[in-house]
Design an enzyme around this catalytic site. Structure first.
Site: not given
Ligand code: UGA
Length: 435
Positions: A11, A30, A35, A154-155, A252, A262, A329
């Site tokens: 982040v 950091d 790093k 929200f990245l 979905l 996260c 993670r």
């Molecule tokens: C998530 C949120 O999407 C971000 O908006 C937020 O900023 C971030 O957490 C955070 O709090 O820092 P991230 O963990 O990078 O982002 O990844 P995602 O794309 O959300 O995926 C999370 C997990 O859900 C992954 O394991 C992915 O494979 C899984 N996933 C995602 C599914 O199983 N199905 C889906 O339809 C979407």
């Protein structure tokens, strides 16, 4: 503007580089000396598409610099983003020790007005605690002013740079006009919907957003379980639901459950926060349970179709918690591999970028140089991460290399009909084919 970022993980680093890209001068801090050494000498400690190029550009022009000293960062900047880790404690609470340390350190080194901005995901009310910590640690009789704000990120890993540049919204949780003005100034170059609110509400927006997305995933994973049993296809169900604008198709995608740094942690923290405030967040507890069960049911499917696991050679494609990241993670692959190893399977794995991190976390796995090496003499193949390159492999070669042509597609990512015609036995999730 001169901006400091404390915490140079996913982040912090992405935020710092992108703030430099939109015109600010950034100092990234950091306490991990290794790093910072890597960053200063031209390296990038994480894999994130697009980050490398931007970092190289702005490091060269000195628009972004690095330090291990919070004091130096705090002195240089008026706006200080806190992007340090907030790991889960055993009881599910977020561990906020690093946040407190930063607040303390900044307070002790303050020589003018500062705006401290929470970027890390923290439980609601953390803003108040930061404010109190600063007050208690300011030099005696100090009249220095400061503000604490919340600006949740929200990245998504894997598309973080793109997400930063084109956000759906920017949330500013502030308690003064001065803080609002400064944060608006920070984000002025981005054309984004700006939601201005108080600090506690901004913190809640982050909790609610991540938990809602996790809920969508567990919902569709539960639907997949029923599809499996009644002979329906969850992919079509998701498509049919997704056209409804009130629902939307994103998040979905059924699979082996959500992972990463996260969702698992944030869902835990929100359940705990609710508990502490006297509310039983039962929906979210079920979301968590469904997520755990999803991995178990994938393991059961493998046990069922492979018959005996002992002494089988199992190929794994994809280890990262999702595609386009090297992050391991809470990756579902960890649980799945561990369970199969415990039953006596030999694992041969390949991931395009996460293997270095995976090597530190899983033992007894043969890490292979490419997708083909991983399937050599394998009794089955598990697809655990939806890397694009797995759609482009030559499946004739795969077929001829494998000992048994059985595929378990944990992401419903491959074209099962085409592979079926090719002689593969393919099992996905919720496709109604192996009821
Ligand atoms: C998530 C949120 O999407 C971000 O908006 C937020 O900023 C971030 O957490 C955070 O709090 O820092 P991230 O963990 O990078 O982002 O990844 P995602 O794309 O959300 O995926 C999370 C997990 O859900 C992954 O394991 C992915 O494979 C899984 N996933 C995602 C599914 O199983 N199905 C889906 O339809 C979407």
């Amino acid at each position: 503007m001169d901006i400091a970022i404390v915490g140079s993980g996913y982040v912090g680093l992405v935020t710092g580089v992108c703030l430099a890209h939109i015109g600010h001068h950034v100092i990234c801090c950091d306490n991990n000396e290794e790093k910072i050494k890597v960053l200063k000498s031209g390296g990038v400690p994480i894999y994130e598409p697009g980050l490398n190029e931007l970092l190289a550009k702005y490091r060269k022009s000195k628009r972004i610099v690095f330090t291990t000293s919070i004091a130096e960062a705090a002195k240089k900047a008026t706006v200080i983003f806190i992007a340090v880790g907030t790991p889960s404690k055993k009881n599910g609470d977020a561990d906020l020790t690093y946040i407190e340390n930063v607040a303390r350190e900044v307070a002790r080194n303050m020589d003018s007005y500062k705006l401290l901005v929470e970027k890390s995901t923290v439980p609601a009310q953390t803003g108040n605690r930061i404010e109190r910590t600063i007050r208690l640690n300011l030099p005696k009789n100090s009249t220095l002013e400061f503000d604490v704000a919340s600006n949740p990120e929200f990245l998504r890993e894997g598309s973080a740079v793109e997400d930063f540049m084109h956000p759906d919204r920017v949330v500013l949780g502030v308690s003064s006009k001065r803080a609002e003005r400064l944060l608006r100034e920070v984000y002025k170059p981005l054309k984004a919907n700006i939601v201005v609110t108080n600090v506690a509400t901004a913190e809640m927006i982050k909790h609610a957003s991540n938990s809602f997305l996790a809920t969508k995933i567990s919902f569709i994973n539960s639907v997949a379980q029923i599809c499996e049993r009644v002979g329906a296809d969850v992919e079509k169900v998701a498509e049919g639901m997704g056209y409804d604008k009130r629902i939307g198709r994103s998040f979905l995608n059924t699979g082996i459950g959500y992972g990463g740094s996260c969702f698992p942690k944030d869902v835990d923290a929100f359940v705990r926060l609710a508990e502490k405030s006297g509310y039983d967040f039962s929906i979210l507890k079920s979301v968590r349970q469904v997520n755990e069960d999803q991995k178990k049911s994938f393991i059961r499917l493998i046990e069922d179709k492979l018959w005996n696991i002992k002494d089988k050679t199992i190929a794994v494609w994809g280890l990262a918690f999702k595609a386009n990241t090297d992050d391991m993670r809470s990756a579902a692959s960890l649980t799945i591999i561990e369970a199969l190893q415990a039953e006596g399977a030999s694992i041969q794995a390949y991931d395009p970028v996460a293997m270095d991190n995976a090597k530190k976390m899983i033992k007894g796995v043969k890490f292979c140089e490419d997708a083909y090496a991983a399937v050599k003499d394998a009794d089955c193949l598990l697809l655990l991460t939806e890397w694009d390159e797995f759609r482009k492999v030559d499946f004739t070669k795969v077929r001829d290399t494998m000992s048994q042509t059985v595929i378990f597609d944990g992401r419903n990512f491959l074209d099962h009909d085409a592979l079926g015609a090719f002689g593969f036995e393919c099992y996905g999730i919720g496709r109604g084919k192996h009821a």
